[in-house]
Structure formats: C-alpha cells, structure tokens
Write a protein that holds these residues in place. Structure first.
Motif, PDB file in Angstrom:
ATOM      1  N   SER A  52       0.836  -1.211   0.000  1.00 51.80           N
ATOM      2  CA  SER A  52       0.000   0.000   0.000  1.00 51.80           C
ATOM      3  C   SER A  52       0.865   1.254   0.000  1.00 51.80           C
ATOM      4  O   SER A  52       2.084   1.195   0.208  1.00 51.80           O
ATOM      5  N   ARG A  53       0.206   2.407  -0.226  1.00 49.32           N
ATOM      6  CA  ARG A  53       0.926   3.677  -0.217  1.00 49.32           C
ATOM      7  C   ARG A  53       1.552   3.944   1.147  1.00 49.32           C
ATOM      8  O   ARG A  53       2.646   4.472   1.245  1.00 49.32           O
ATOM      9  N   ARG A  54       0.857   3.571   2.208  1.00 52.84           N
ATOM     10  CA  ARG A  54       1.370   3.784   3.548  1.00 52.84           C
ATOM     11  C   ARG A  54       2.649   2.985   3.780  1.00 52.84           C
ATOM     12  O   ARG A  54       3.592   3.467   4.411  1.00 52.84           O
ATOM     13  N   VAL A  55       2.689   1.786   3.213  1.00 47.95           N
ATOM     14  CA  VAL A  55       3.886   0.954   3.353  1.00 47.95           C
ATOM     15  C   VAL A  55       5.054   1.581   2.590  1.00 47.95           C
ATOM     16  O   VAL A  55       6.185   1.635   3.064  1.00 47.95           O
ATOM     17  N   ARG A  56       4.738   2.094   1.389  1.00 44.81           N
ATOM     18  CA  ARG A  56       5.811   2.696   0.588  1.00 44.81           C
ATOM     19  C   ARG A  56       6.350   3.969   1.215  1.00 44.81           C
ATOM     20  O   ARG A  56       7.516   4.322   1.034  1.00 44.81           O
ATOM     21  N   LEU A  57       5.496   4.675   1.951  1.00 49.06           N
ATOM     22  CA  LEU A  57       5.913   5.939   2.548  1.00 49.06           C
ATOM     23  C   LEU A  57       6.401   5.797   3.985  1.00 49.06           C
ATOM     24  O   LEU A  57       6.637   6.805   4.649  1.00 49.06           O
ATOM     25  N   ARG A  58       6.575   4.537   4.447  1.00 50.08           N
ATOM     26  CA  ARG A  58       6.958   4.345   5.853  1.00 50.08           C
ATOM     27  C   ARG A  58       8.348   4.915   6.172  1.00 50.08           C
ATOM     28  O   ARG A  58       8.652   5.192   7.332  1.00 50.08           O
ATOM     29  N   LEU A 358       3.462  11.488  13.128  1.00 48.79           N
ATOM     30  CA  LEU A 358       3.244  10.457  12.111  1.00 48.79           C
ATOM     31  C   LEU A 358       3.571   9.061  12.625  1.00 48.79           C
ATOM     32  O   LEU A 358       2.899   8.085  12.273  1.00 48.79           O
ATOM     33  N   ALA A 359       4.609   8.963  13.463  1.00 51.15           N
ATOM     34  CA  ALA A 359       5.009   7.662  13.990  1.00 51.15           C
ATOM     35  C   ALA A 359       3.943   7.071  14.912  1.00 51.15           C
ATOM     36  O   ALA A 359       3.848   5.844  15.064  1.00 51.15           O
ATOM     37  N   ASN A 360       3.145   7.925  15.522  1.00 51.91           N
ATOM     38  CA  ASN A 360       2.122   7.438  16.461  1.00 51.91           C
ATOM     39  C   ASN A 360       0.713   7.488  15.892  1.00 51.91           C
ATOM     40  O   ASN A 360      -0.260   7.220  16.608  1.00 51.91           O
ATOM     41  N   THR A 361       0.587   7.856  14.653  1.00 46.68           N
ATOM     42  CA  THR A 361      -0.747   7.870  14.009  1.00 46.68           C
ATOM     43  C   THR A 361      -0.713   7.115  12.691  1.00 46.68           C
ATOM     44  O   THR A 361      -0.987   5.925  12.628  1.00 46.68           O
ATOM     45  N   PHE A 363       1.715   6.152  10.674  1.00 46.59           N
ATOM     46  CA  PHE A 363       2.712   5.111  10.461  1.00 46.59           C
ATOM     47  C   PHE A 363       3.046   4.369  11.758  1.00 46.59           C
ATOM     48  O   PHE A 363       4.188   3.985  11.998  1.00 46.59           O
ATOM     49  N   VAL A 364       2.051   4.205  12.587  1.00 46.72           N
ATOM     50  CA  VAL A 364       2.263   3.479  13.835  1.00 46.72           C
ATOM     51  C   VAL A 364       2.680   2.035  13.545  1.00 46.72           C
ATOM     52  O   VAL A 364       2.192   1.401  12.615  1.00 46.72           O
ATOM     53  N   ARG A 365       3.667   1.561  14.321  1.00 44.70           N
ATOM     54  CA  ARG A 365       4.172   0.215  14.138  1.00 44.70           C
ATOM     55  C   ARG A 365       3.466  -0.753  15.081  1.00 44.70           C
ATOM     56  O   ARG A 365       3.305  -0.490  16.271  1.00 44.70           O
ATOM     57  N   ILE A 366       3.072  -1.892  14.516  1.00 49.49           N
ATOM     58  CA  ILE A 366       2.428  -2.946  15.311  1.00 49.49           C
ATOM     59  C   ILE A 366       3.470  -4.032  15.597  1.00 49.49           C
ATOM     60  O   ILE A 366       4.048  -4.572  14.662  1.00 49.49           O
ATOM     61  N   PRO A 367       3.723  -4.340  16.814  1.00 46.51           N
ATOM     62  CA  PRO A 367       4.752  -5.345  17.142  1.00 46.51           C
ATOM     63  C   PRO A 367       4.419  -6.680  16.523  1.00 46.51           C
ATOM     64  O   PRO A 367       3.265  -7.045  16.383  1.00 46.51           O
TER      65      PRO A 367
END
Length: 367
Positions: A52-58, A358-361, A363-367
C-alpha cells in the motif's frame, strides 16, 4: 566560515554531519535484516499482494528525524548574516562656488548651431515671457555644469555664493547635496532681480565665499568663481580679495564665460508695433570678460584661470577642476553579524514533532 551571504561562527559543528551517511547505512542494514512473518492462508494469494501507499511511505518517519538532525547541526554552527559597514575617514575639501548672477548671464551666445536654429523657429515673445530662454543662456549652461560637478563629489562640503550688484550666500558649506542642487536651480531668479542683476561685484562675491571658508579646518579650501564680465560694483577689489584668499590658504579657480567676439542671439522689439522677434547684435568691448584680473586672482592663490566660450568647454573646465581637487579617502570596513540560527532550530523542532505525530498515528508500528 562563509557560505554565500551566511557566516558560520562555529563551523566545526558541521563535522557532526559525517554521521548522517552512517545513520542512513545503519537504517538500510536493519531494514534488510529484519524478519517479518505473517500467517496467510494461501501463498499464491500473498504473492499477488501489492504494498500500500502507507507501506511505501513508511521511510518518511526516519527521514524526518534525519532532516531534524541536520537542522540542529546547522543551528549549532550558528549561521549569521554578515552586514558590511564602511567608515570613511577623509581630510576633505571645502569648496565654495561663487556664481555671477548679473543680468548679462542671460546672454544667448553659447548656443550650438542646432540650438540656435531651434530657437530661431520658435515664437520669440512666448520664449521671452515664459523665461524658457534662460536654459540656453550663460546662466542655464553654468547651472547644468555646476550641478554635474556637485554630483561627482562624495565627501566634500560644498557651498554656494551668488553675486551681482551685491554678494549673497545662497547656501553655506554642506554635505546635503540635494538641498544645494535645489538652491542652485533657483539662482536664475536672482539674475532677473533688477536690484541684484544690475552690476557685477566680483571682489565682493569672492570675499563672501572666503567668509564661509574662514573658519574651515579642511585640508584643502577652494573657491571656484564663475563670471562673464568685469568688476564694476565691489567695495573690495578682486585683487585685494585674492590677497585675503592667499592669507587664508584658499585656492581660487576663476572661470570666464561668453564669446570673445562675434554675434549674440538677442530679442528685438519693433518700435512701431511692439512685436518681439529674434535678432542678432555684436558683442561690445564693455561686455568682454576681464581676463587679466581673473588671471591675477588665480595666480595669487595658486589656482588657475579658464575661459569657456561654449558648453563643451565649460564642462571640460569643471571636469578638470574636479580631478585637480580630488579628496583622498581612507575606508575602513567592519562587519556586523545578526544571528540566524533560530529558523533552523525551529525547523528542527517542527520536524521532530511531525515525526512523532506520524510515527504514532499514520505510520504506527504494530509489534
């Protein structure tokens, strides 16, 4: 250290930027080594999955952190805006311009052929009544050339004295060239004043200029005296005034203007109809410049006598005087610096806040 218009007070801070490629390489290495697993019902379906776009922009999150780090490094280097300030130290020249404003300065004898032909086809009565002819007169040309002379000076005090039947100070020594030029433009009005314009007091005009230079502490003191006639109204003779100038250490340049002989373009009036028209008349001996007196005045004071019969010669004379009386200027340059690190500091703080947001909204990372 200077880069363009910016000066950096602590350029050694830029050594911290060597860690930027190291951090980039470390991030790329960690991304490649990281193992990710996810349960998926069918491998064939997983292979068809598109990021997805979100993955590409991580990668934008660490990029923001890195950009913030660069901004903080630049702020740490303390960028400053260097503003050059020049202080001029000069001994200076004080110059008094003594200008003849007698009525004869309205004579039209310094015209070029083109100008004479132009006036010849214009309505003489209208030109006379409007006063437009003054700009083609001895006075008009003198005003223009003197104005150019003033504008070429930069750090000298200049004053203006006018003389006809009597001498008057038009402007004391000043550095306000703008005001001086405006006063100079109005001197032709004195030449139209019958009280002042009637006769020529060269000696008094020189004395008036010397009075303004008497208390001057300038290294060089100069009078540039311009006239088109001979002294016939002074209380103090020009030669006696030259003696005073010599005692004061003032150099006098004398300039005689007007043709030595020949015809003068003049207005003539029909005695029967009163109509004004153009005509010509001969220059009379009484109208000639008293060259011998002007030469003696210049010689006594270490100056020089000049004669101008047209505008071009007048321009050359004032240009030569300008070169002879150049001011020696010593310039010392200083620099003032204004701090410019605040925008870089604020930009770095903004990038850090954006990275955290952005890191907490998004592009938040899921363990």
């Amino acid at each position: 250290m200077d880069i363009g218009a910016l000066h950096f007070q602590n350029p050694e801070a830029f050594w911290l930027l060597v860690f930027v490629p190291v951090l980039i390489a470390l991030y790329v290495y960690r991304q490649r080594k990281r193992k990710r697993t996810i349960k998926f019902p069918a491998l064939s379906i997983a292979k068809r999955a598109v990021p997805s776009r979100r993955v590409r922009l991580r990668h934008i999150v660490p990029a923001l952190r890195l950009a913030a780090l660069c901004c903080f490094v630049v702020a740490l280097a303390r960028p400053q805006n260097a503003m050059e300030v020049e202080y001029t130290n000069t001994d200076g020249v004080d110059i008094m311009l003594a200008l003849d404003v007698s009525g004869s300065m309205g004579t039209l004898d310094m015209l070029t052929r083109a100008e004479q032909a132009k006036l010849g086809v214009m309505n003489a009565e209208r030109i006379l009544n409007s006063g437009e002819y003054w700009k083609y007169s001895r006075m008009g040309y003198a005003q223009g050339v003197i104005a150019d002379f003033i504008q070429k000076r930069h750090s000298d005090r200049i004053g203006l004295s006018a003389f006809g039947s009597r001498a008057v100070t038009q402007c004391p020594l000043t550095l306000d060239y703008g005001s001086l030029l405006e006063i100079l433009k109005a001197t032709d009005e004195l030449a139209k004043d019958s009280i002042i314009a009637g006769r020529t007091a060269i000696g008094d005009g020189l004395m008036n200029a010397l009075a303004r230079l008497q208390k001057s502490e300038a290294k060089s003191k100069v009078v540039v005296l311009l006239t088109d006639g001979r002294d016939n109204a002074s209380v103090i003779s020009p030669v006696r005034a030259a003696d005073v100038a010599q005692s004061l250490g003032v150099k006098v340049y004398t300039v005689g203007v007007g043709k030595r002989r020949g015809k003068i373009l003049a207005f003539q009036q029909n005695p029967w109809t009163g109509e004004i028209s153009w005509g010509e008349r001969d220059i009379t001996p009484e109208e000639e410049v008293d060259e011998s007196t002007l030469k003696e005045v210049a010689a006594k004071t270490g100056g020089k006598f000049y004669r101008a019969e047209n505008k071009e010669q007048l321009e050359e004379i004032y240009s030569e005087i300008d070169q002879l009386e150049k001011t020696e200027i010593e310039t010392v340059a200083y620099a003032r610096y204004a701090e410019k690190f605040y925008p870089w500091l604020l930009a770095g703080a903004f990038l850090i806040l954006l990275e955290l947001l952005l890191a907490n909204t998004r592009f938040v990372r899921i363990p």
